[in-house]
Design an enzyme around this catalytic site. Structure first.
Site, PDB file in Angstrom:
ATOM      1  N   LYS A  10       0.878  -1.136  -0.052  1.00 10.11           N
ATOM      2  CA  LYS A  10      -0.111  -0.020  -0.046  1.00 10.11           C
ATOM      3  C   LYS A  10       0.781   1.222  -0.104  1.00 10.11           C
ATOM      4  O   LYS A  10       1.856   1.371   0.618  1.00 10.11           O
ATOM      5  CB  LYS A  10      -0.897   0.022   1.315  1.00 10.11           C
ATOM      6  CG  LYS A  10      -2.098   1.144   1.102  1.00 10.11           C
ATOM      7  CD  LYS A  10      -2.879   0.883   2.289  1.00 10.11           C
ATOM      8  CE  LYS A  10      -3.919   2.098   2.539  1.00 10.11           C
ATOM      9  NZ  LYS A  10      -4.768   1.799   3.781  1.00 10.11           N
TER      10      LYS A  10
ATOM     11  N   SER B 168      -9.787   1.843   2.746  1.00 11.45           N
ATOM     12  CA  SER B 168      -8.879   2.719   1.905  1.00 11.45           C
ATOM     13  C   SER B 168      -7.738   1.739   1.224  1.00 11.45           C
ATOM     14  O   SER B 168      -7.433   2.191   0.169  1.00 11.45           O
ATOM     15  CB  SER B 168      -8.265   3.680   2.507  1.00 11.45           C
ATOM     16  OG  SER B 168      -7.321   3.105   3.725  1.00 11.45           O
TER      17      SER B 168
ATOM     18  N   SER C 292     -10.047  -0.361   7.005  1.00 11.54           N
ATOM     19  CA  SER C 292      -9.483  -0.224   5.822  1.00 11.54           C
ATOM     20  C   SER C 292      -8.798  -1.394   5.264  1.00 11.54           C
ATOM     21  O   SER C 292      -8.488  -1.294   3.974  1.00 11.54           O
ATOM     22  CB  SER C 292      -8.564   0.950   5.726  1.00 11.54           C
ATOM     23  OG  SER C 292      -9.218   1.971   5.316  1.00 11.54           O
TER      24      SER C 292
HETATM   25  N1  GLN Z   1     -13.193   4.273   6.062  1.00  9.88           N
HETATM   26  C1  GLN Z   1     -12.684   4.759   7.279  1.00  9.88           C
HETATM   27  C2  GLN Z   1     -12.280   6.103   7.166  1.00  9.88           C
HETATM   28  O1  GLN Z   1     -12.549   6.856   6.132  1.00  9.88           O
HETATM   29  C3  GLN Z   1     -11.618   3.793   7.415  1.00  9.88           C
HETATM   30  C4  GLN Z   1     -10.277   4.445   7.011  1.00  9.88           C
HETATM   31  C5  GLN Z   1      -8.915   3.365   7.324  1.00  9.88           C
HETATM   32  O2  GLN Z   1      -9.298   2.533   8.032  1.00  9.88           O
HETATM   33  N2  GLN Z   1      -7.839   3.841   7.035  1.00  9.88           N
HETATM   34  O3  GLN Z   1     -11.582   6.852   7.939  1.00  9.88           O
END
Ligand code: GLN
Length: 454
Positions: free
Chosen positions: A60, A135, A159
Site C-alpha cells: 500500500k 482505503s 480499511s
Molecule cells: N473508511 C474509514 C475512514 O475513512 C476507515 C479508513 C481506514 O481504516 N484507514 O476513515
C-alpha cells in the site's frame, strides 16, 4: 518453477488486467527482475532462507519504501521518494519477497471506496462498475485480480477488512501493537495497524508472522511473543465459544449479509462450535466517536505536510505563511481537508471537552463492551460490512453514507483487538465478507476459526 517465472507471471497478469483494475500507482519492474535473478542464483546454490522466498507482493502506498515512490495517493506527496524502509518493508526483505509495486488507496487512507485517490479510482475485479472498497482498495483488488499473491494494507477503521470483503479475499487487522507502524504514514496513530491481504487464510498467517514483532523504532509496538500462526491452522473448532452481537445482525444490515453469516455459523456448529447472541451496547456510538478521534489525530499528524519537508511546494508564494497555505490548499483533496477541519475544531479550546474528551470516554466504553464479551467467549462473529460493494459514484455526494460503511469494522479499531474478513458467499455476483474478531494478541484463534472454512 523459478522466482523469475513468478515475477514474469505477475507482470504479465498486470499487463492483461491493470488497464481495467487500476490497482497500482507505481510499478517497480526493473528492480523486481534484478532481485528475482539474484534469488534464482541463490536458489540454484540451495541458499534460500526467507520464509516467503521469492513471492511477489504489493505494498500500500502509505508504507514508505526506500527509493520507491510513496505518495499516499495524494498530490502533496506526488514526488516523494523515501530515504528509508518502513520496518515492515525491512521485514519483507528479510522474508525475501519481491515487491512488484505500490498500491492505490484513498488519499492518506481516508475513505471507503478508493474514489478519494488523487490519481485514479481502482475498480472491483468482480465487476468493474463497482468500488473495491477502501482505503486499501488497491491492495485488495490486486490480490483478487491475481496481479500479486500477497499485499499489505493498513486499517484505521476497517480499511483492510472492508476492501477484503468487497473483493472476496482474506484481510486481517492485527491487534494494535502487533505490527510496527514505523514508516507507515500516520493517519490516526492510536488506531492504525498494517496487516496482510491474501487469497487464503494460510497465506495470511504466513505473511502476518513475517511482519509481526516488537520494534525499537515504534514505542507502541508490543513486546509480546509472535507465535507460529500457521501452527494454529488445525481445522479443530470443537468447543469453540462464539459470540454473535445482535447489533451486527440488526437494522441496516442487508438480508444477504445476515443470511451468509447464519450459514457460516451453521458450518461452525457442524464442526462442534457453539454460538450465542450477545450485545455490544455501545456500538451505536462507535461511528461518531471514531470520526472525531481519527480526525483529531489526523489534523495533528498531517501538520508535517507544509511544503518544506516533503513533496509538493506551491510556486510563487509571497512569504512563508502563504507558501504553507497554498501548498496545503493545492496538495490535499476535499476529504482530507474535511477531516483536518473537523479534527482541528474538536481539539480547539472550548470544544475539546465537549467533543474530543467525550469521544475518548465513549472509546473506553466500547473497549469494555468487548472485554465483557471476551470474558466468556473465544471469538465474535458477524458480517464485515452491512452490504456488498456499491457502484462507483454512488456515495460520493454524501460523506455520511460513505462513513456508515464502517459501522461494523470501526469498533474493533477502537478496542484495539484483531479482526479478519474472509469470503462468505455472494450477493448479486459480488462477494460478502465474514468478520471474525479475537481477543488482544489472539490472532491464532481467529486463524483457526477462519481456516475451518478452507
Ligand atoms: N473508511 C474509514 C475512514 O475513512 C476507515 C479508513 C481506514 O481504516 N484507514 O476513515
Amino acid at each position: 518453477l523459478t522466482v523469475t517465472d513468478l515475477v514474469n507471471e505477475s507482470y504479465e497478469r498486470i499487463g492483461q488486467v491493470e488497464s481495467q483494475v487500476k490497482a497500482f500507482l507505481t510499478l517497480d519492474e526493473e528492480r523486481a527482475r534484478v532481485k528475482a535473478k539474484e534469488l534464482d542464483e541463490r536458489l540454484a546454490r540451495g541458499e534460500q532462507s526467507g520464509m516467503l522466498f521469492g513471492l511477489p507482493i504489493g505494498v500500500k502506498d502509505n508504507i514508505v519504501t526506500k527509493n520507491l515512490r510513496t505518495t499516499c495517493a495524494s498530490k502533496i506527496l506526488e514526488n516523494f521518494d523515501p530515504i528509508y524502509d518502513a520496518t515492515v518493508a525491512q521485514k519483507l526483505n528479510q522474508a525475501e519477497t519481491i515487491t512488484i509495486g505500490k498500491l492505490n488507496m484513498d488519499e492518506f487512507a481516508m475513505g471507503s471506496s478508493n474514489e478519494n485517490s488523487a490519481y485514479q479510482a481502482t475498480r472491483n475485479p468482480w465487476n468493474t462498475d463497482y468500488v473495491p472498497g477502501g482505503s486499501s482498495g488497491g491492495s485488495a483488488a490486486s490480490v483478487a485480480a491475481g496481479e500479486v499473491l500477497f499485499s499489505l494494507g493498513s486499517d484505521t477503521g476497517g480499511s483492510i477488512r472492508q476492501p477484503a470483503a468487497y473483493c472476496g479475499v482474506v484481510g486481517l487487522k492485527p491487534t494494535y501493537g502487533r505490527v510496527s507502524r514505523y514508516g507507515l504514514v500516520a493517519f490516526a496513530s492510536s488506531l492504525d495497524q498494517i496487516g496482510p491481504i491474501t487469497r487464503t487464510v494460510e497465506d495470511n498467517a504466513y505473511l502476518l508472522e513475517a511482519i509481526s514483532g516488537v520494534d525499537p523504532m515504534d514505542s507502541t509496538s508490543a513486546n509480546v511473543q509472535v507465535p507460529s500462526f500457521v501452527n494454529a491452522l488445525t481445522g479443530d473448532v470443537k468447543g469453540l465459544k462464539i459470540a454473535v452481537p445482535k447489533e451486527y445482525l440488526g437494522e441496516g444490515v442487508s438480508e444477504a449479509a445476515r443470511n451468509s453469516v447464519l450459514a457460516a455459523l451453521k458450518v461452525l456448529e457442524g464442526l462442534g462450535a457453539v454460538w450465542e447472541e450477545v450485545s455490544l451496547p455501545h456500538s451505536k456510538y462507535a461511528l461518531a466517536a471514531y470520526y472525531l478521534l481519527s480526525s483529531s489525530e489526523a489534523s495533528a499528524n498531517l501538520q508535517r505536510f507544509d511544503g518544506v519537508r516533503y513533496g509538493h511546494r506551491a510556486d510563487n508564494a509571497e512569504n512563508l505563511i502563504e507558501m504553507y497555505k497554498q501548498t496545503r490548499a493545492e496538495g490535499f483533496g476535499d476529504e482530507v481537508k474535511r477531516r483536518i477541519m473537523l479534527g482541528t475544531f474538536s481539539l480547539s479550546s472550548g470544544y475539546y471537552d465537549a467533543y474530543y474528551k467525550k469521544a475518548q470516554k465513549v472509546r473506553t466504553l466500547i473497549k469494555q463492551d468487548f472485554e465483557n464479551v471476551f470474558a466468556k467467549y473465544d471469538v465474535i462473529i458477524g458480517p464485515t460490512t452491512p452490504t456488498p460493494a456499491f457502484k462507483i459514484g454512488e456515495n460520493t455526494a454524501d460523506p455520511l453514507t460513505m462513513y456508515a460503511n464502517d459501522i461494523l469494522t470501526i469498533p474493533v479499531n477502537l478496542a484495539g483487538v484483531p479482526g479478519i474478513s474472509i469470503p462468505c458467499g455472494f450477493s448479486n455476483g459480488l462477494p460478502l465478507g465474514l468478520q471474525i474478531i479475537g481477543k488482544h494478541f489472539d490472532e491464532s484463534t481467529i486463524y483457526r476459526t477462519a481456516h475451518a472454512f478452507e
